[in-house]
Design a protein around this motif. Structure first.
Motif, PDB file in Angstrom:
ATOM      1  N   ASP A 395       0.834  -1.206   0.000  1.00  0.00           N
ATOM      2  CA  ASP A 395       0.000   0.000   0.000  1.00  0.00           C
ATOM      3  C   ASP A 395       0.872   1.260   0.000  1.00  0.00           C
ATOM      4  OD1 ASP A 395      -2.426  -1.389  -0.019  1.00  0.00           O
ATOM      5  OD2 ASP A 395      -2.304  -1.713   2.126  1.00  0.00           O
ATOM      6  N   ALA A 396       1.999   1.180   0.708  1.00  0.00           N
ATOM      7  CA  ALA A 396       2.920   2.325   0.730  1.00  0.00           C
ATOM      8  C   ALA A 396       3.505   2.558  -0.668  1.00  0.00           C
ATOM      9  CB  ALA A 396       4.030   2.095   1.745  1.00  0.00           C
ATOM     10  N   VAL A 397       3.857   1.448  -1.338  1.00  0.00           N
ATOM     11  CA  VAL A 397       4.383   1.565  -2.707  1.00  0.00           C
ATOM     12  C   VAL A 397       3.316   2.192  -3.612  1.00  0.00           C
ATOM     13  CG1 VAL A 397       5.241   0.288  -4.714  1.00  0.00           C
ATOM     14  CG2 VAL A 397       5.966  -0.376  -2.420  1.00  0.00           C
ATOM     15  N   GLU A 398       2.087   1.741  -3.411  1.00  0.00           N
ATOM     16  CA  GLU A 398       0.973   2.273  -4.208  1.00  0.00           C
ATOM     17  C   GLU A 398       0.829   3.786  -4.008  1.00  0.00           C
ATOM     18  OE1 GLU A 398      -2.205  -0.764  -4.583  1.00  0.00           O
ATOM     19  OE2 GLU A 398      -3.450   0.901  -3.901  1.00  0.00           O
ATOM     20  N   LYS A 402       1.032   6.723  -6.846  1.00  0.00           N
ATOM     21  CA  LYS A 402      -0.073   7.676  -7.013  1.00  0.00           C
ATOM     22  C   LYS A 402       0.410   9.101  -7.239  1.00  0.00           C
ATOM     23  CE  LYS A 402      -4.322   5.762  -5.484  1.00  0.00           C
ATOM     24  NZ  LYS A 402      -4.444   4.591  -4.639  1.00  0.00           N
ATOM     25  N   VAL A 403       1.609   9.396  -6.768  1.00  0.00           N
ATOM     26  CA  VAL A 403       2.181  10.717  -7.012  1.00  0.00           C
ATOM     27  C   VAL A 403       2.351  10.935  -8.515  1.00  0.00           C
ATOM     28  CG1 VAL A 403       4.240  12.154  -6.652  1.00  0.00           C
ATOM     29  CG2 VAL A 403       3.378  10.722  -4.791  1.00  0.00           C
ATOM     30  N   ILE A 404       2.614   9.852  -9.233  1.00  0.00           N
ATOM     31  CA  ILE A 404       2.843   9.950 -10.678  1.00  0.00           C
ATOM     32  C   ILE A 404       1.552   9.728 -11.456  1.00  0.00           C
ATOM     33  CG2 ILE A 404       4.064   8.880 -12.631  1.00  0.00           C
ATOM     34  CD1 ILE A 404       6.384   8.357 -10.751  1.00  0.00           C
ATOM     35  N   THR A 405       0.799   8.715 -11.059  1.00  0.00           N
ATOM     36  CA  THR A 405      -0.460   8.454 -11.742  1.00  0.00           C
ATOM     37  C   THR A 405      -1.465   7.889 -10.740  1.00  0.00           C
ATOM     38  OG1 THR A 405      -1.538   7.208 -13.504  1.00  0.00           O
ATOM     39  CG2 THR A 405       0.417   6.195 -12.562  1.00  0.00           C
ATOM     40  N   ASP A 429       9.574   6.466 -15.479  1.00  0.00           N
ATOM     41  CA  ASP A 429       9.378   7.439 -14.396  1.00  0.00           C
ATOM     42  C   ASP A 429       9.012   6.732 -13.099  1.00  0.00           C
ATOM     43  OD1 ASP A 429       9.916   9.421 -16.102  1.00  0.00           O
ATOM     44  OD2 ASP A 429       7.857  10.163 -16.315  1.00  0.00           O
ATOM     45  N   ILE A 430       8.099   5.790 -13.202  1.00  0.00           N
ATOM     46  CA  ILE A 430       7.640   5.081 -12.004  1.00  0.00           C
ATOM     47  C   ILE A 430       8.784   4.290 -11.381  1.00  0.00           C
ATOM     48  CG2 ILE A 430       6.131   3.210 -11.188  1.00  0.00           C
ATOM     49  CD1 ILE A 430       4.035   4.200 -13.233  1.00  0.00           C
ATOM     50  N   LYS A 431       9.518   3.576 -12.225  1.00  0.00           N
ATOM     51  CA  LYS A 431      10.638   2.782 -11.701  1.00  0.00           C
ATOM     52  C   LYS A 431      11.666   3.667 -11.011  1.00  0.00           C
ATOM     53  CE  LYS A 431      10.874  -1.369 -14.543  1.00  0.00           C
ATOM     54  NZ  LYS A 431      11.806  -2.174 -15.338  1.00  0.00           N
ATOM     55  N   HIS A 432      12.041   4.749 -11.685  1.00  0.00           N
ATOM     56  CA  HIS A 432      13.055   5.646 -11.095  1.00  0.00           C
ATOM     57  C   HIS A 432      12.587   6.198  -9.761  1.00  0.00           C
ATOM     58  CE1 HIS A 432      15.039   6.364 -15.248  1.00  0.00           C
ATOM     59  NE2 HIS A 432      15.601   5.372 -14.587  1.00  0.00           N
ATOM     60  N   PHE A 433      11.329   6.581  -9.738  1.00  0.00           N
ATOM     61  CA  PHE A 433      10.767   7.165  -8.517  1.00  0.00           C
ATOM     62  C   PHE A 433      10.756   6.134  -7.387  1.00  0.00           C
ATOM     63  CE2 PHE A 433       7.070   8.890  -6.038  1.00  0.00           C
ATOM     64  CZ  PHE A 433       7.665  10.096  -5.691  1.00  0.00           C
ATOM     65  N   LEU A 434      10.346   4.920  -7.697  1.00  0.00           N
ATOM     66  CA  LEU A 434      10.286   3.882  -6.667  1.00  0.00           C
ATOM     67  C   LEU A 434      11.677   3.494  -6.173  1.00  0.00           C
ATOM     68  CD1 LEU A 434       7.403   1.564  -7.956  1.00  0.00           C
ATOM     69  CD2 LEU A 434       7.355   3.209  -6.075  1.00  0.00           C
ATOM     70  N   VAL A 435      12.633   3.464  -7.085  1.00  0.00           N
ATOM     71  CA  VAL A 435      14.008   3.164  -6.678  1.00  0.00           C
ATOM     72  C   VAL A 435      14.488   4.242  -5.706  1.00  0.00           C
ATOM     73  CG1 VAL A 435      16.405   3.120  -7.469  1.00  0.00           C
ATOM     74  CG2 VAL A 435      14.656   1.832  -8.707  1.00  0.00           C
TER      75      VAL A 435
END
Lengths: 470, 80
Positions: A395-398, A402-405, A429-435
């Motif tokens: 849920d935290a990852v989600e 959500k910040v991106i989409t 973008d999502i991968k970079h952000f999550l990393v």
């Protein structure tokens, strides 16, 4: 916590760059560390697997100085966030990072420094009080900058260390290689369970993928190695079964469920080579160990997490909260023992709290027991996965995604998190952000574009359906 | 068709999500993505790109971009 004087002539730590320190020297150094601290307070330790970092930890444990172990490689923003919430009086950190913080260096040991902090708007003395039973806080997630800590007492840590030492039969002749991060509860327990028995810790910040690591453990005749499932997956690939390591007698595995077929390979290998492969299960909330699989039962029961550790007790409860008596019936695994944490904290004032658990931990894991009394983990009640042994809340990852989409959903299995989105072109973008947010390797994440996120009539995301799409 | 150098670069770029221009000086642990997990991903990428099986010993020795080039040339007969 540790009776350093008892083993004074023994070697306590040997590092991979050739440093060593005896228990007698540790006694002196921990005194110096304590004397350098001008007043009571909370210490943040920015951990690295080097001598200075470990000395700080041992000093805090021995001198009863409450401390928090954090990943010393984390970005300044993440650490500042925790500093703002907890206002530690002191930070014990690598000299090379001192410049990133505002404070005064008041003590040094090797390449570690003690920073005395000051705050423009500090909490009141009352808000800063710390429960006298609190000794150590660990993060609940190695990945996110969550301020949620597990509060542990000396009794918690001591009883768990004694119990581990008992079932692994640790004595002063052991030489464990300590390559797990110190801030990680499994790594911490390797330190504790050996120092209470006068063993010699072989400290390294190298990984099994580095030649220096193997030179070190051969040179120093390491007797045991501790790893998470991924460690043992890498070791298979590195031809571990053919390595010449006559002194290495014990391999311990915790930090998540390893593929049973791999466990079997290791168990059979150990059996045939007069070694032990010990599967263990725990959570940071239990300081951390709750069960182990006795190695003489490992061949038969390799898919099991074993039995409760000495001094602990498992039970299973059904959805109504009643105890399950029959074998082979699934229920929530409940643990009882002196090592169950006091509770959680989310802010400085929470450090005043007392024992909220009273020795009982609802693990959130679904398990069953076989007729011989061995336990098996079957699933989890909560939405989290383990990535490289670290708990990660889906849920935290989600929320991050959500910040991106906004239209997204995350599901996962251990070591792999899948992000479903409905918009094209956002994968990188999502991968970079999550990393950046989690510190996990980007290969852990997979981004999948689908037409719609399946939802129930009431608008709830249908996670099982997404799981089936993988 | 990609040539061998392009294949090599792509294996690194995919493994570490890093721009090509940084590859030359890249070493193990030099970027956050080149950790143990990243290393195993890189090895898998190289095996797939060149259709080879990388030996256990070489997994440890491929600890920089430069080392990857040398080991692939010397031990796996790949020319760049």
């Amino acid at each position: 916590m540790f009776d350093l004087q008892k083993y004074s002539s023994r070697l306590a730590i040997r590092s991979d760059i050739g440093e060593s320190i005896t228990y007698a020297e540790l006694t002196i150094e921990t005194e110096k560390f304590r004397d350098a601290i001008p007043y009571d307070g909370l210490v943040f330790i920015l951990c690295e697997n080097v001598m200075g970092s470990l000395l700080g930890y041992i000093s805090c444990m021995t001198k009863h100085i409450p401390c928090v172990l954090l990943d010393g490689s984390k970005d300044i923003e993440l650490i500042q966030h925790l500093i703002a919430i907890y206002h530690p009086e002191f930070i014990w950190l690598s000299q090379k990072r001192v410049g990133e913080f505002v404070g005064t260096v008041i003590y040094k040991y090797e390449n570690y420094s003690m920073l005395q902090m000051r705050y423009d708007r500090d909490f009141s003395e009352k808000d800063k009080e710390i429960n006298p039973n609190l000794l150590l806080c660990l993060t609940t997630s190695g990945s996110t900058a969550s301020p949620k800590f597990v509060r542990l007492s000396e009794k918690n840590l001591r009883s768990n260390a004694e119990s581990i030492a008992e079932y692994l039969q640790i004595d002063e002749n052991e030489r464990p290689v300590m390559s797990l991060p110190m801030y990680y509860s499994f790594g911490m327990s390797v330190i504790n369970s050996h120092l209470i028995k006068g063993a010699t810790i072989l400290l390294t910040d190298k990984t099994v993928l580095q030649r220096d690591f193997w030179d070190f453990i051969k040179e120093e005749k390491a007797t045991s190695i501790a790893g998470v499932p991924y460690t043992y997956e890498m070791l298979r690939r590195l031809n571990f079964f053919c390595m010449d390591l006559p002194y290495l007698k014990t391999m311990t595995q915790a930090g998540g469920k390893m593929i049973s077929a791999y466990v079997k390979e290791y168990v059979d290998f150990a059996e045939a080579n007069n070694k032990r492969f010990v599967v263990m299960y725990g959570q940071t909330e239990a300081s951390p160990r709750m069960s182990y699989l006795p190695h003489d039962k490992a061949v038969d029961k390799y898919a099991s997490i074993g039995i409760a550790i000495p001094g602990g007790k498992f039970s299973l409860i059904d959805a109504g909260g009643d105890v399950i008596k029959d074998a082979d019936v699934e229920g929530e695994l409940v643990y009882e023992g002196e090592n169950v944490c006091l509770g959680y904290s989310e802010k400085r004032q929470d450090l005043q709290l007392g024992d909220e658990n009273q020795g009982i931990l609802y693990t959130g894991d679904i398990a069953k027991r076989d007729v011989d009394g061995f336990f098996y983990i079957e699933g989890r009640m909560k939405r989290f996965v383990k990535v490289m042994g670290n708990r990660c809340n889906l849920d935290a990852v989600e929320q991050f995604v959500k910040v991106i989409t906004a239209d997204c959903a995350c599901v996962g299995v251990d070591d792999r998190i899948s992000v479903f989105v409905t918009q094209n072109g956002l994968e990188d973008d999502i991968k970079h952000f999550l990393v950046a947010k989690t510190g996990f390797n980007q290969s852990v994440f997979r981004v999948l574009v689908i037409a719609v996120i399946p939802k129930s009539n009431s608008g709830k995301i249908q996670y099982p359906e997404l799981q089936r799409m993988l | 068709m990609m040539n061998n150098l392009e294949k090599l670069n792509q294996a690194f770029v995919d493994a570490f999500a890093i721009d090509k221009k940084y590859l030359k000086d890249l070493v193990y642990k030099g970027v956050s993505n080149w950790d143990s997990v990243g290393q195993m991903v890189l090895i898998a990428n190289l095996e797939e790109a060149f259709d080879i099986e990388i030996k256990s010993d070489d997994i440890m020795d491929i600890n920089s971009y430069e080392a990857a080039v040398l080991i692939l040339m010397r031990k796996y007969n790949i020319s760049f």
